[in-house]
Design a protein around this motif. Sequence first.
Motif: not given
Length: 151
Positions: A19-27
């Motif tokens: 859905k969003n490859s920029k989602t951070s590992v933390v999120d």
Amino acid sequence: MAKIKLDSMDKKILDILIKNSKTSVVDIAKKCKISAAAIHKRINKLEEVGVIGGYRLIVNPVVLDFKTQAFIGIILERANMFAGVTEKMREIPEVVELHFTTGQYGILAKAYCRDNKHLQDVLVKIHNINGVSNTDTMISIEQLIDRSIPL
């Protein structure tokens, strides 16, 4: 390549990244309710085994004035000419995908052009490639589905 067995956590991580490859590992960790270190380790493993083949930027061609999306079926003079045709097709920047196929066409290409005249110019380039016998072009009116494979 061996079949990979994904557990529910892997599928959840992949779903978030699809859905969003920029989602951070933390999120991702917050959404999955496990540590960021565990998420990082799982993502690395998914990359290592080839489930995640990479990350890329998707540019909207229409915003850049490429309003015509076309699929071009390429009929080869002989099937064994596909390698030479492929090399020449790589030189046409408007061609964004190229598939060696079965059926009527030896090669199926996807191209973006500014308009029909630009598409015509691209088709002339393709017809001038040694080994191309003919083409059959379909212009996409509207893309109705664009998604990843189901997990």
